[in-house]
Design a protein around this motif. Structure first.
Motif, PDB file in Angstrom:
ATOM      1  N   THR A 118       0.853  -1.176   0.000  1.00 13.87           N
ATOM      2  CA  THR A 118       0.000   0.000   0.000  1.00 13.87           C
ATOM      3  C   THR A 118       0.896   1.234   0.000  1.00 13.87           C
ATOM      4  OG1 THR A 118      -0.086   0.188   2.391  1.00 13.87           O
ATOM      5  CG2 THR A 118      -1.762  -1.211   1.362  1.00 13.87           C
ATOM      6  N   ILE A 119       0.323   2.393  -0.234  1.00 13.12           N
ATOM      7  CA  ILE A 119       1.104   3.629  -0.237  1.00 13.12           C
ATOM      8  C   ILE A 119       1.750   3.840   1.128  1.00 13.12           C
ATOM      9  CG2 ILE A 119       0.960   6.134  -0.429  1.00 13.12           C
ATOM     10  CD1 ILE A 119      -1.235   5.684  -2.544  1.00 13.12           C
ATOM     11  N   LEU A 120       1.017   3.627   2.195  1.00 19.38           N
ATOM     12  CA  LEU A 120       1.557   3.796   3.543  1.00 19.38           C
ATOM     13  C   LEU A 120       2.724   2.843   3.789  1.00 19.38           C
ATOM     14  CD1 LEU A 120       1.506   5.079   6.330  1.00 19.38           C
ATOM     15  CD2 LEU A 120      -0.225   3.399   6.992  1.00 19.38           C
ATOM     16  N   GLU A 121       2.558   1.583   3.417  1.00 16.54           N
ATOM     17  CA  GLU A 121       3.637   0.606   3.594  1.00 16.54           C
ATOM     18  C   GLU A 121       4.873   0.995   2.783  1.00 16.54           C
ATOM     19  OE1 GLU A 121       1.078  -3.494   4.373  1.00 16.54           O
ATOM     20  OE2 GLU A 121       1.446  -2.821   2.321  1.00 16.54           O
ATOM     21  N   SER A 122       4.638   1.503   1.583  1.00 16.43           N
ATOM     22  CA  SER A 122       5.741   1.921   0.726  1.00 16.43           C
ATOM     23  C   SER A 122       6.515   3.082   1.350  1.00 16.43           C
ATOM     24  CB  SER A 122       5.205   2.318  -0.645  1.00 16.43           C
ATOM     25  OG  SER A 122       6.245   2.721  -1.491  1.00 16.43           O
ATOM     26  N   ILE A 123       5.800   4.051   1.898  1.00 15.38           N
ATOM     27  CA  ILE A 123       6.447   5.196   2.557  1.00 15.38           C
ATOM     28  C   ILE A 123       7.230   4.734   3.772  1.00 15.38           C
ATOM     29  CG2 ILE A 123       6.020   7.336   3.840  1.00 15.38           C
ATOM     30  CD1 ILE A 123       3.635   7.792   1.900  1.00 15.38           C
ATOM     31  N   GLU A 124       6.636   3.864   4.577  1.00 16.25           N
ATOM     32  CA  GLU A 124       7.330   3.358   5.768  1.00 16.25           C
ATOM     33  C   GLU A 124       8.597   2.599   5.378  1.00 16.25           C
ATOM     34  OE1 GLU A 124       4.207   1.086   7.621  1.00 16.25           O
ATOM     35  OE2 GLU A 124       3.556   2.791   8.842  1.00 16.25           O
ATOM     36  N   LYS A 125       8.506   1.776   4.342  1.00 16.82           N
ATOM     37  CA  LYS A 125       9.666   1.012   3.873  1.00 16.82           C
ATOM     38  C   LYS A 125      10.758   1.955   3.374  1.00 16.82           C
ATOM     39  CE  LYS A 125      10.710  -2.989   0.955  1.00 16.82           C
ATOM     40  NZ  LYS A 125      11.730  -2.638   0.029  1.00 16.82           N
ATOM     41  N   SER A 126      10.358   2.985   2.638  1.00 11.21           N
ATOM     42  CA  SER A 126      11.324   3.957   2.127  1.00 11.21           C
ATOM     43  C   SER A 126      12.024   4.688   3.261  1.00 11.21           C
ATOM     44  CB  SER A 126      10.628   4.980   1.219  1.00 11.21           C
ATOM     45  OG  SER A 126      10.117   4.344   0.081  1.00 11.21           O
ATOM     46  N   CYS A 127      11.273   5.073   4.278  1.00  6.15           N
ATOM     47  CA  CYS A 127      11.875   5.755   5.436  1.00  6.15           C
ATOM     48  C   CYS A 127      12.868   4.839   6.157  1.00  6.15           C
ATOM     49  CB  CYS A 127      10.791   6.228   6.396  1.00  6.15           C
ATOM     50  SG  CYS A 127       9.807   7.596   5.754  1.00  6.15           S
TER      51      CYS A 127
END
Length: 59
Positions: A23-32
């Motif tokens: 999901t977009i949220l998971e992608s952002i968390e992974k990127s961080c």
């Protein structure tokens, strides 16, 4: 439209049409998390060109 702009547009369309495994949220968390690890020196830093090359290889 110049050749460079057409290539950039093509790259963007390919990126937008790719299926997302997260999901977009998971992608952002992974990127961080990846940025944090890069800053700590635990994984190598990547440039925009590395990212672009990786995306072209996936397509």
């Amino acid at each position: 439209m110049s050749r460079k702009n057409k290539e950039e547009e093509s790259d963007m369309n390919a990126t937008m049409n790719a299926e997302r495994p997260y999901t977009i949220l998971e992608s952002i968390e992974k990127s961080c998390q990846e940025v944090k690890l890069m800053r700590e020196g635990k994984i190598p830093k990547r440039s925009w060109n590395d990212f672009k090359k990786h995306m072209k290889e996936e397509i």
